[in-house]
Design an enzyme around this catalytic site. Structure first.
Site, PDB file in Angstrom:
ATOM      1  N   MET A  30       0.686  -0.919   0.034  1.00 12.26           N
ATOM      2  CA  MET A  30      -0.125   0.551   0.131  1.00 12.26           C
ATOM      3  C   MET A  30       0.834   1.355   0.078  1.00 12.26           C
ATOM      4  SD  MET A  30      -3.981  -0.620   2.199  1.00 12.26           S
ATOM      5  CE  MET A  30      -2.860  -0.510   3.618  1.00 12.26           C
ATOM      6  N   HIS A  37       9.071  -2.993   3.830  1.00 15.64           N
ATOM      7  CA  HIS A  37       8.763  -2.929   1.728  1.00 15.64           C
ATOM      8  C   HIS A  37       9.948  -3.636   1.367  1.00 15.64           C
ATOM      9  CE1 HIS A  37       5.649  -0.491   3.913  1.00 15.64           C
ATOM     10  NE2 HIS A  37       5.091  -1.154   3.141  1.00 15.64           N
ATOM     11  N   GLN A  61     -10.687  -1.939   2.594  1.00 15.62           N
ATOM     12  CA  GLN A  61      -9.358  -3.743   3.945  1.00 15.62           C
ATOM     13  C   GLN A  61      -9.357  -2.552   5.221  1.00 15.62           C
ATOM     14  OE1 GLN A  61      -5.783  -4.156   1.629  1.00 15.62           O
ATOM     15  NE2 GLN A  61      -4.357  -3.637   3.760  1.00 15.62           N
ATOM     16  N   GLY A 147       5.109  -9.645   4.477  1.00 11.60           N
ATOM     17  CA  GLY A 147       5.670  -9.896   5.314  1.00 11.60           C
ATOM     18  C   GLY A 147       5.115 -10.600   6.463  1.00 11.60           C
ATOM     19  N   GLN A 153      -2.660 -11.773   7.989  1.00 10.32           N
ATOM     20  CA  GLN A 153      -2.707 -11.579   7.063  1.00 10.32           C
ATOM     21  C   GLN A 153      -1.628 -13.034   6.199  1.00 10.32           C
ATOM     22  OE1 GLN A 153      -2.527  -7.788   4.671  1.00 10.32           O
ATOM     23  NE2 GLN A 153      -0.297  -8.177   3.989  1.00 10.32           N
ATOM     24  N   SER A 185       6.310  -0.083   9.977  1.00  7.30           N
ATOM     25  CA  SER A 185       5.402  -0.086   9.728  1.00  7.30           C
ATOM     26  C   SER A 185       4.877   1.321   8.986  1.00  7.30           C
ATOM     27  CB  SER A 185       4.325   0.152  10.796  1.00  7.30           C
ATOM     28  OG  SER A 185       3.280   0.776  10.180  1.00  7.30           O
TER      29      SER A 185
END
Ligand code: PAF
Length: 282
Positions: A30, A37, A61, A147, A153, A185
Site C-alpha cells: 500500500m 517493504h 480493507q 511480510g 494476513q 510500519s
C-alpha cells in the site's frame, strides 16, 4: 522501471515476459515504503527475473472509522525507492481501475479472518483477500512476497491460495525492525514523539516471552501475563490483545509445544494501533 496504471497494459507487458520464460514475482503493497517493504522487493528479486510491485491503498480493507483518508501516501518517494531497489514494474492503479462502479464480488477466508485483528476489524481481511486475489489474477505471479509482521494476513493468504488453487508460491519475509526494536510500519509515522519513545516496549515484551520459552516455560497464560506486565510499563500503551497462537489455524494454544507457535499482539498508542509478533518455538 515502468510505471503502469492500467490492468490491460500490465497484462500485455507481462505476457511478453512470461512467453520468454521469465518468472514473475509480485510484492503487493500500500506504499509509503520503508525498509520492510524494500526487503520484500529484495526477496522477490531472488526468486524471479521480473519483479512487479503493486502500490494501491486498498479501500475495501479499511473499516468506516479507520484511517483510509489519512493513510500516508508519497508516490514520488515510493517511485524513487522502488527504482533504486531494481523493481521492473510499479503497478499503480487508481480506485476506479481496481473497483469499477458496480463491484459485488469478495473473497472471504472464513474463521481465520474473524480472530485476532479480525475481531476489531471485521471487514479488514475480506478486503485483503479480495484485493490480493485480484492482483494474483491480474499479474499471475510465480511467487508473491508478504511480510511476517502481518502474520495473520500471511497465514490467511496462504490458506486462500490453497483453498482456491492459485498457482503461486507464497514467501513470507522476516520482520524488519528499527534499531530500538519497533517493527517497521507505515503507520509508525502517526506516533507522537512520546508514543514513539514508548512503542519499542512491544518488542521487548515479545523478546522476554521468547526468552522465557527458551528457559523452559511452556504455559501460555504465564507467558501472556509476562507480555502484558511488560507492555503495561509503558504509560501510554493500551493493549487490544495478546495471544499465543498456533501457526496452523491461528487458534490460541494453552501449551507451547509445537514448532512455529507465536505470540501476537495489538497495542494502541493514542490513536495508533500497532501489531507485532514473535515465534516462541522455532
Ligand atoms: O500488507 C499490506 O500492505 C496490504 O494488506 C496488502 C497485502 C498490500 C493488500 O492491500
Amino acid at each position: 522501471m515502468q510505471v503502469i496504471r492500467k490492468i490491460d497494459e500490465l497484462r500485455r507487458v507481462l505476457e511478453k515476459y512470461r512467453r520468454a520464460g521469465q518468472r514473475i514475482g509480485l510484492v503487493p503493497t500500500m506504499g509509503y515504503f520503508h525498509e520492510g517493504h524494500l526487503s520484500l522487493i529484495d526477496a522477490a528479486r531472488k526468486q524471479a527475473e521480473i519483479v512487479v510491485v503493486s502500490l494501491f491503498v486498498n479501500p475495501t480493507q479499511f473499516g468506516p472509522n479507520e484511517d483510509l483518508d489519512r493513510y500516508p501516501r508519497d508516490f514520488e518517494r515510493d517511485e524513487r525507492l522502488a527504482r533504486e531497489r531494481h523493481t521492473d514494474i510499479l503497478f499503480y492503479p487508481d480506485v476506479a481501475e481496481m473497483y469499477p462502479d458496480s463491484f459485488y464480488t469478495y473473497v472471504i477466508t472464513e474463521k481465520l479472518s474473524r480472530v485476532l485483528c479480525g475481531k476489531s476489524r471485521p471487514i479488514h481481511f475480506r478486503g485483503v483477500t479480495t484485493i490480493v486475489a485480484k492482483l494474483f489474477n491480474i499479474v499471475q505471479p510465480d511467487v508473491a512476497v508478504f511480510g511476517r509482521k502481518d502474520a495473520q494476513q500471511a497465514i490467511i493468504i496462504r490458506k486462500m491460495v490453497r483453498d482456491l488453487n492459485f498457482p503461486v508460491r507464497i514467501i513470507v519475509a522476516p520482520i524488519v525492525r528499527e534499531a530500538d526494536g519497533l517493527a517497521m510500519s507505515s503507520r509508525n509515522r502517526y506516533l507522537t514523539e512520546t508514543e514513539r519513545q514508548q512503542a519499542p516496549v512491544i518488542f521487548r515484551a515479545l523478546q522476554e516471552a521468547a526468552d522465557l520459552v527458551k528457559e523452559g516455560e511452556r504455559d501460555a497464560i504465564r507467558i501472556k501475563d509476562r507480555i502484558r506486565r511488560k507492555i503495561e510499563t509503558a504509560p501510554l500503551a493500551k493493549i487490544e490483545y495478546i495471544e499465543i497462537i498456533s501457526p496452523d489455524n491461528l487458534s490460541a494454544v494453552s501449551t507451547i509445544d509445537q514448532k512455529g507457535v507465536f505470540a501476537a499482539v495489538a497495542v494502541w498508542f493514542g490513536k495508533t494501533r500497532l501489531i507485532d509478533n514473535m515465534v516462541l518455538l522455532a
